[in-house]
Design an enzyme around this catalytic site. Structure first.
Site, PDB file in Angstrom:
ATOM      1  N   THR A 118       2.064  26.559  15.364  1.00 28.02           N
ATOM      2  CA  THR A 118       0.864  25.752  15.115  1.00 28.02           C
ATOM      3  C   THR A 118       0.025  25.583  16.373  1.00 28.02           C
ATOM      4  OG1 THR A 118       0.158  23.476  14.669  1.00 28.02           O
ATOM      5  CG2 THR A 118       2.377  23.727  15.460  1.00 28.02           C
ATOM      6  N   TYR A 142       5.749  16.504  16.341  1.00 28.78           N
ATOM      7  CA  TYR A 142       5.619  17.676  15.471  1.00 28.78           C
ATOM      8  C   TYR A 142       5.313  18.920  16.315  1.00 28.78           C
ATOM      9  CZ  TYR A 142       3.304  21.070  12.514  1.00 28.78           C
ATOM     10  OH  TYR A 142       2.930  22.246  11.920  1.00 28.78           O
TER      11      TYR A 142
END
Ligand code: UDP
Length: 340
Positions: A118, A142
């Site tokens: 990501t 995250y």
């Protein structure tokens, strides 16, 4: 003979689109998913095993029983806000369980993996567009969990010759153009589905988080990439892995940014409906501008996005949400007013 690819999280949003793309390219996607966030009815293109990546024995059994040749790894938690409140949940699921997966690959002789990474691994952008050499300093657990795995993958390559392609997605959006799968998060926090649900009358209004950014219209800008384009990039990555001399780390974005207000205008234009909005404070941790430098993926994978113009993203997502709302059999999701 068919080539079997293990798809972790194949019942989820991006994983299910990848399964379809794999099947269309002649592979057999073998899904493993614990169905915490995935949907059983989205597994349509190959075998399904309900299970958790915490179970290393199950992983070894599936790899052996299905003669797995390569892995696409999507299974992860992906709520940034939740990761700030409960980092342990993210490190256990996204880090520990991925290590289980890698160890099972080592034991079973599976050498190739495409990892769902990501742009959150970059943290606050120091320059835009963001290229792959931009510093990686995540600002939430995250992003940290995904960066940890990118780093682990380098060491598994060195120690065990496990070759990987880590794909750093920007903002995944849209739905399968044939309407066979789409986005169905609970809770939903992403802009495009929220705007569409507002247009369809499932929500009263959508908040614009921040209208005073230093961007052309004051709202935040993101690089939205169609989920079917993401899926196509994963298939290309599987195909180049046997010839790779090194593990790779590639951005998947378009290089074009759209603001929150651009998205709202596009949904109004494509749907022909008014979207009620309210101005709201900036969301903590949101950068004003996130746009990819996409050149390396184009060069290495021979991949360019084909469906990622904003109107195609919105049109495919809108069709998916309309069919969910109509209670079309085979479509997951609620038909009621959605709160929150
Ligand atoms: N956003 C917004 N209202 C919402 C949800 C999101 O204005 O109800 C904004 C958010 O602040 C960000 C952009 O839309 O600038 C995209 O947010 P999303 O959660 O879809 O993806 P993110 O970029 O956070 O991964």
């Amino acid at each position: 003979m068919s080539t079997n690819i293990l798809v972790t999280g194949g019942a989820g949003y991006i994983g299910s689109h990848a399964c379809k793309a794999l099947a269309q390219a002649g592979y057999v996607p073998v899904t493993i998913d614990n169905l915490v966030y995935g949907h059983r009815e989205m597994v349509k293109w190959g075998p399904f095993i309900e299970g958790d990546l915490a179970n290393g024995e199950l992983l070894r059994q599936v790899m052996r029983d299905h003669q797995i040749e390569a892995v696409m790894h999507f299974a992860a938690y992906a709520y940034v806000g939740e990761s700030m409140e409960d980092p342990g949940k993210y490190f256990r699921n996204n880090v520990s369980n991925t290590i289980n997966l890698l160890d099972a690959m080592v034991d079973c002789g599976v050498k190739h993996i495409v990892f769902s990474s990501t742009c959150a691994t970059y943290g606050m952008p120091e320059h835009v567009p963001i290229d792959e050499s931009h510093p990686q300093r995540p600002v939430n657990p995250y992003g940290e969990s995904k960066l940890f795995i990118e780093r682990a993958l380098r060491w598994y390559d060195t120690a065990h010759s496990i070759r990987s392609v880590s794909l750093r997605y920007f903002n995944a959006a849209g739905a399968d153009p044939d309407g066979e799968t789409g986005e169905d998060h609970d809770p939903e926090t992403h802009l495009i589905p929220l705007v569409i649900q507002t247009a369809l009358g499932q929500r009263e209004q959508v908040s614009i988080f921040g209208t005073d950014y230093d961007t052309p219209d004051g709202s935040a800008v993101r690089d939205y990439i169609h989920v079917a384009d993401l899926a196509a990039a994963h298939v290309k990555a599987i195909e180049i892995l046997p010839a790779c001399n090194d593990s790779l780390f590639l951005n998947l974005g378009t290089g074009t940014g759209y603001s929150v207000k651009d998205v709202i205008n596009a949904v109004e234009r494509v749907s022909g409906r008014k979207v009620n909005t309210q101005e709201a404070p900036r969301r903590a941790g949101d950068p004003p501008l996130l746009v990819a430098q996409p050149g390396l993926a184009a060069e290495v994978l021979g991949w360019v996005p084909a469906l990622s113009d904003l109107d195609s993203i919105v049109a495919t997502a809108l069709r998916w949400h309309e069919r969910q709302l109509a209670g079309d059999p085979g479509y997951a999701g609620s038909q009621q007013q959605i709160s929150g």
